[in-house]
Design a protein around this motif. Structure first.
Motif, mmCIF file in Angstrom:
data_model
loop_
_atom_site.group_PDB
_atom_site.id
_atom_site.type_symbol
_atom_site.label_atom_id
_atom_site.label_comp_id
_atom_site.label_asym_id
_atom_site.label_seq_id
_atom_site.Cartn_x
_atom_site.Cartn_y
_atom_site.Cartn_z
ATOM 1 N N SER A 2 18.145 15.170 -29.926
ATOM 2 C CA SER A 2 17.755 14.246 -29.311
ATOM 3 C C SER A 2 15.963 15.010 -28.302
ATOM 4 O O SER A 2 15.889 15.257 -27.894
ATOM 5 N N ALA A 3 14.634 14.495 -29.364
ATOM 6 C CA ALA A 3 13.346 14.681 -28.261
ATOM 7 C C ALA A 3 13.372 14.174 -27.036
ATOM 8 O O ALA A 3 12.854 14.704 -26.317
ATOM 9 N N GLN A 4 13.683 13.002 -27.342
ATOM 10 C CA GLN A 4 13.466 12.475 -25.302
ATOM 11 C C GLN A 4 14.979 12.872 -24.596
ATOM 12 O O GLN A 4 14.138 13.976 -23.367
ATOM 13 N N THR B 274 11.304 6.021 -25.442
ATOM 14 C CA THR B 274 10.210 7.632 -24.979
ATOM 15 C C THR B 274 9.898 7.390 -23.256
ATOM 16 O O THR B 274 9.714 8.256 -22.854
ATOM 17 N N LYS C 8 19.729 3.445 -30.377
ATOM 18 C CA LYS C 8 17.833 2.741 -30.240
ATOM 19 C C LYS C 8 17.381 1.509 -29.713
ATOM 20 O O LYS C 8 18.574 0.423 -29.076
ATOM 21 N N ARG D 2 2.652 10.906 -25.122
ATOM 22 C CA ARG D 2 2.886 11.750 -24.712
ATOM 23 C C ARG D 2 1.545 12.506 -24.042
ATOM 24 O O ARG D 2 1.467 13.412 -22.926
ATOM 25 N N SER E 152 5.050 8.681 -30.592
ATOM 26 C CA SER E 152 5.775 10.142 -29.758
ATOM 27 C C SER E 152 4.532 10.863 -28.960
ATOM 28 O O SER E 152 4.006 10.818 -27.747
ATOM 29 N N ILE F 166 14.368 10.004 -38.078
ATOM 30 C CA ILE F 166 15.921 9.079 -37.090
ATOM 31 C C ILE F 166 15.458 8.101 -37.423
ATOM 32 O O ILE F 166 16.149 6.730 -37.012
ATOM 33 N N ASP F 167 13.765 7.878 -37.047
ATOM 34 C CA ASP F 167 13.142 6.671 -36.776
ATOM 35 C C ASP F 167 13.459 5.833 -38.210
ATOM 36 O O ASP F 167 12.526 4.754 -38.198
HETATM 37 C C1 S3P Z 1 11.278 10.009 -30.196
HETATM 38 C C2 S3P Z 1 12.340 10.372 -30.427
HETATM 39 C C3 S3P Z 1 13.354 10.328 -30.957
HETATM 40 C C4 S3P Z 1 12.447 8.675 -31.869
HETATM 41 C C5 S3P Z 1 12.202 8.457 -31.017
HETATM 42 C C6 S3P Z 1 10.921 8.459 -30.298
HETATM 43 C C7 S3P Z 1 9.953 11.137 -29.319
HETATM 44 O O1 S3P Z 1 14.304 9.332 -30.506
HETATM 45 O O2 S3P Z 1 13.462 8.200 -32.142
HETATM 46 O O3 S3P Z 1 11.981 6.579 -31.157
HETATM 47 O O4 S3P Z 1 9.302 10.317 -29.083
HETATM 48 O O5 S3P Z 1 10.731 11.941 -28.316
HETATM 49 P P1 S3P Z 1 15.667 10.340 -29.854
HETATM 50 O O6 S3P Z 1 14.863 12.184 -30.221
HETATM 51 O O7 S3P Z 1 16.462 10.120 -28.609
HETATM 52 O O8 S3P Z 1 16.668 10.640 -31.054
#
Ligand code: S3P
Length: 440
Positions: free
Chosen positions: A167-169, A95, A346, A26, A22, A318-319
């Motif tokens: 969801s961080a994405q 991501t 996923k 970024r 992640s 989550i992962d």
């Molecule tokens: C991630 C957020 C997670 C994770 C992914 C990486 C990120 O997804 O499953 O492997 O880097 O923001 P979600 O936030 O969509 O669940």
């Protein structure tokens, strides 16, 4: 590539797993939006992150590899990227493509985005919708899937976006688009997801505020900042560390040290859960590296008990559910992992694949609604061949299981491991595992 994992005894060693995926994505993207030269140390050089590096290069960012994990980036400034000449192929990287969509929404040109068979199946509407509300145009395949065309605008509209999922994405895509909107862009998610984007943007000079409210976790960003270049330091990936960690916990008298992993509280749900199961885990040398809490993790093997994992914990691990399901197969009793609907979208449908695969190995498993139930301890696992379905975490979970059970497990399509954990088999074998290549 086919890898076969054979049963092993106790594991021992002192290792550092590769950089956090992640934070690596970024670092490359944000370095590209800064004005001037950033340095990145500890970058994960897996296929996912390299796809993001290629995309940033195509968008005009100068990227140079100085040595293993060590990179220099010459950023173009917020809204300074150039129209790419060809399709941006993000490979397997959710991501990569989702965060990039947020950035591209604020640029006045059209980009074409695609990915591998797994990424082309995954939902992108959850990203397209907020970006469209801000003024970008997105034309996607049926079901909002890749390939898609995205036409951005330099004058996005700041919005308040309520995401139905934590969801961080999604959150990061909206915040990155918010960089390009005059005024304040707000994202509200039901529970806090990982906050690497917020931490990094703050460090670069953006105004980002976050906090709890009656509606959920609120994050706000003020648009049009100038982002200062950084010395990014990528910690080791806790999601990668999870594989040797669980292998060592279950394999008898193991003793393992995992160096420099991110212990960001929004990533440590697995550690909380394993401790509840009775795991002997100690954090040492706790420190801060470039805005992220980091520590060494000491793992001592021992017996595990089943637990009930609350749905609220899902965003912080989550992962890690595939490998937690493997740990649960060796714990006494039935472990219930609640609220795993997001696992269906996923890199694969992880809920279905874990249940099918564990069953094929002779483990008692069930899906009830969005919950996964695994009953242990398994008497003796049977030999099995598992297809990774383009999912690195499925591949690694079953290779760990093959080492812990009574019979070998073969994983087909194991090259997918390169997306997040180059050197996985060598690292595991160095600790005492027995993973070998058995076919193309
Ligand atoms: C991630 C957020 C997670 C994770 C992914 C990486 C990120 O997804 O499953 O492997 O880097 O923001 P979600 O936030 O969509 O669940």
């Amino acid at each position: 590539m086919q890898l076969r994992a054979a049963p092993h005894g106790a594991l021992a060693g002192d290792v550092r797993v590769p950089g956090d995926k992640s934070i690596s994505h970024r670092s490359l993207m944000l370095a590209g939006l800064a004005v001037g030269e950033s340095r990145i140390e500890g970058l994960l050089e897996g296929a996912d992150v390299m796809a993001t590096a290629d995309a940033m290069r195509q968008l005009g960012v100068g990227l140079e590899r100085l040595g293993p994990g060590s990179w220099r980036a010459l950023g173009c400034g917020v809204a300074g990227l150039a129209e790419p000449e060809s399709v941006l192929d993000l490979g397997n990287a959710g991501t990569g493509v989702r965060l990039l969509m947020g950035i591209l929404a604020g640029h006045g040109f059209t980009s074409f985005l695609s990915g591998d068979a797994s990424l082309r199946r995954r939902p992108m509407r959850r990203i397209a919708e907020p970006l469209q509300a801000m003024g970008a145009e997105v034309l996607a395949r049926s079901g909002g899937r890749l390939p898609l065309a995205l036409t951005g605008r330099v004058d996005l509209v700041p919005i308040t976006w309520r995401s139905p999922v934590a969801s961080a994405q999604i959150k990061s895509a909206v915040l990155l688009a918010g960089l390009h909107a005059p005024g304040r862009t707000t994202v509200i998610e039901p529970l806090a997801s990982r906050d690497h984007s917020e931490r990094m943007l703050r460090a670069m000079g953006a105004k980002v505020e976050s906090g709890a409210s009656a509606e959920g976790w609120v994050v706000e960003i003020d648009g049009e900042p100038e982002l200062a270049p950084q010395a990014f330091e990528v910690p080791a990936d806790p999601s990668s560390a999870a594989f040797p960690l669980v292998a060592a916990l279950v394999a008898g008298d193991s003793a393992l040290t995992l160096r420099g992993i991110s212990v960001n509280p929004l990533r440590t749900g697995l550690l909380t859960t394993l401790r509840e199961m009775g795991a002997d885990l100690t954090l040492a040398n706790e420190r801060e590296a470039a805005g992220e809490p980091v520590a060494d993790l000491l793992v001592q093997g021992g017996a595990l008990e089943a637990v009930d994992v609350p749905a609220e914990r899902a965003p912080s691990m989550i992962d890690e559910y595939p490998i937690l399901a493997v740990a649960a197969a060796f714990a006494r009793g039935t472990t219930r992992m609640r609220g795993l609907g997001e696992l269906r979208v996923k890199e694969s449908d992880r809920l279905a694949l874990m249940a099918e695969g564990l069953e094929a190995c002779g483990i008692e498993v069930a899906i009830e609604g969005d919950d996964l139930l695994v009953t242990g301890p398994v008497g003796a696992t049977g030999a099995a061949t598992i297809d990774a379905h383009h999912d690195h975490r499925i591949a690694m979970s079953f290779l760990v299981l093959g080492g812990l059970g009574a019979a070998p497990i073969t994983v087909q399509g194991a090259e997918t491991i390169l997306t997040s954990f180059p050197g996985f088999a060598d690292l595991m074998n160095g600790l005492g595992a027995s993973i070998e290549e058995v076919g193309p």
